[in-house]
Design an enzyme around this catalytic site. Structure first.
Site, PDB file in Angstrom:
ATOM      1  CD  GLU A  86       0.221 -14.853   5.830  1.00  0.00           C
ATOM      2  OE1 GLU A  86      -0.114 -15.985   6.237  1.00  0.00           O
ATOM      3  OE2 GLU A  86      -0.597 -13.952   5.597  1.00  0.00           O
ATOM      4  CD  GLU A 117      13.542   5.381   2.520  1.00  0.00           C
ATOM      5  OE1 GLU A 117      14.298   5.617   1.568  1.00  0.00           O
ATOM      6  OE2 GLU A 117      12.402   4.910   2.383  1.00  0.00           O
TER       7      GLU A 117
END
Length: 301
Positions: A86, A117
Site C-alpha cells: 500500500e 514458518e
C-alpha cells in the site's frame, strides 16, 4: 521450536467470556467480539513509546537510502506484506523501499504454505535475496512472539548490522530477545481460542499502520494531513489530487486542475508551484533540494 510453553501464552489461552460461543445468538456473538476488539487499541496505546522508537529508526533508514522490511509468517506476514504494497500508491514510494517478506513466498498470501514458518533458514534466504544491508530496518511480526522464521530473520538482520524491530502479542516474547526495539502488545485470549487472526492480527495491523504512516509523515510525504505523494492512477485519485491542491492552497478547482496538468498530475509539485509562485520545473527543483519535504520546499527561496 520448544512447544512446552505454548499453552501458557496469552494468545493461546481460553477466553472464559466466550466459553459458550457456539451457543450464542448472532447479536450476542457480535457484541462480545466488538467488546474484545475494543481492548486492542488500549493495548497498542501502552506500546506507543516503543512504536515511536521504531518510527525514528525506520525514518532514519529511509533517509539513508535503506528500506523498511517486514518479515512474518501466516497472518502476521500477510499484514506486513499488505502494509508494504500500500505504500507506493499512498506515499509515492518505490516498490523496493518498503518490502514485505512472507514465509513460503508471495504465493502464501492466498494459499497457506504449511510448515514454512518453522524454518528459520527460509528467512535468511529471503533476506539475502533482496540484498539486506546495514541501512535497512527489519520488522519481525509474530503474534505468538516465537515464530522460528521470524527469529531466524531477526538474528540474520542483526548480524548484517540492520536495525531490528519485533512486534508480538504476548509479553516476554522470544522474538523480543532478538530485536533492538521490541514492541509487545499483549492482546490476551482470543474469542476463538488461538485464532490470532482476530485480536492479534488487528493489533499487528494497527502497529504497521503507525510504523509506515508516521515514518512517511516524518519524511515529508504528507502536507498537513494530505497524502500529497499519492499516485493519481484512476479517476477517484485524480479527483482526490485536485481536491488536495484546493485544500492545501485555497485556489479554485479550475486553477488546481491547471496546476496539476502542468505538474504531470503530481499533487505535491502542484502545491509547491502555487504556494511558492513558481513553475513546475522550479517546484521539482525545490522538492529535490528539500528531499521531497513539501513544507520545506515551499519555504525555500
Amino acid at each position: 521450536m520448544d512447544l512446552s510453553t505454548l499453552a501458557t501464552l496469552g494468545t493461546e489461552t481460553r477466553n472464559e467470556r466466550t466459553a459458550e460461543l457456539d451457543r450464542m445468538p448472532v447479536s450476542e456473538l457480535l457484541s462480545v467480539m466488538n467488546t474484545e476488539d475494543q481492548t486492542v487499541a488500549l493495548a497498542v496505546r501502552d506500546a506507543l513509546p516503543d512504536i515511536g522508537s521504531a518510527v525514528e529508526a525506520i525514518t532514519e533508514s529511509l533517509r539513508r537510502g535503506g528500506r523498511l522490511i517486514y518479515l512474518g509468517a501466516g497472518t502476521s506476514g500477510r499484514i506486513g506484506l499488505l502494509d508494504a504494497v500500500e505504500c507506493p500508491p499512498t506515499f509515492g514510494t518505490s516498490p523496493d523501499q518498503v518490502i514485505g517478506l512472507l514465509s513460503g513466498g508471495p504465493g502464501a498470501f492466498a494459499v497457506a504454505v504449511e510448515g514454512a514458518e518453522d524454518q528459520p533458514a527460509r528467512a535468511i534466504a529471503d533476506l539475502e535475496e533482496i540484498g539486506l544491508n546495514d541501512r535497512d530496518t527489519v520488522v519481525g511480526l509474530a503474534a505468538s512472539g516465537r515464530t522460528p522464521y521470524v527469529v531466524g530473520g531477526l538474528k540474520h538482520a542483526a548480524a548484517k548490522g540492520a536495525v531490528t524491530v519485533s512486534v508480538a502479542c504476548n509479553r516476554d516474547a522470544v522474538i523480543s530477545r532478538y530485536a533492538d526495539i521490541p514492541i509487545e502488545v499483549p492482546t490476551g485470549p482470543e474469542i476463538l481460542t488461538g485464532s490470532t487472526r482476530l485480536k492479534g492480527g488487528t493489533a499487528e495491523k494497527m502497529v504497521c499502520n503507525m510504523l509506515s504512516t508516521a515514518s512517511m509523515v516524518r519524511l515529508g510525504k504528507v502536507y498537513g494531513n494530505l497524502m500529497v505523494d499519492v499516485r493519481a492512477s484512476n479517476d477517484k485519485l485524480v479527483d482526490r489530487a485536485r481536491r488536495m491542491v484546493v485544500q492545501a492552497t485555497g485556489v479554485s478547482s479550475d486553477t488546481a486542475a491547471e496546476a496539476l496538468r502542468a505538474a504531470d498530475g503530481h499533487a505535491k509539485t502542484a502545491i509547491v508551484m502555487l504556494l511558492a509562485h513558481c513553475t513546475a520545473e522550479e517546484a521539482v527543483r525545490r522538492l529535490d533540494q528539500a528531499h521531497g519535504d513539501t513544507r520545506a520546499a515551499v519555504g525555500r527561496s
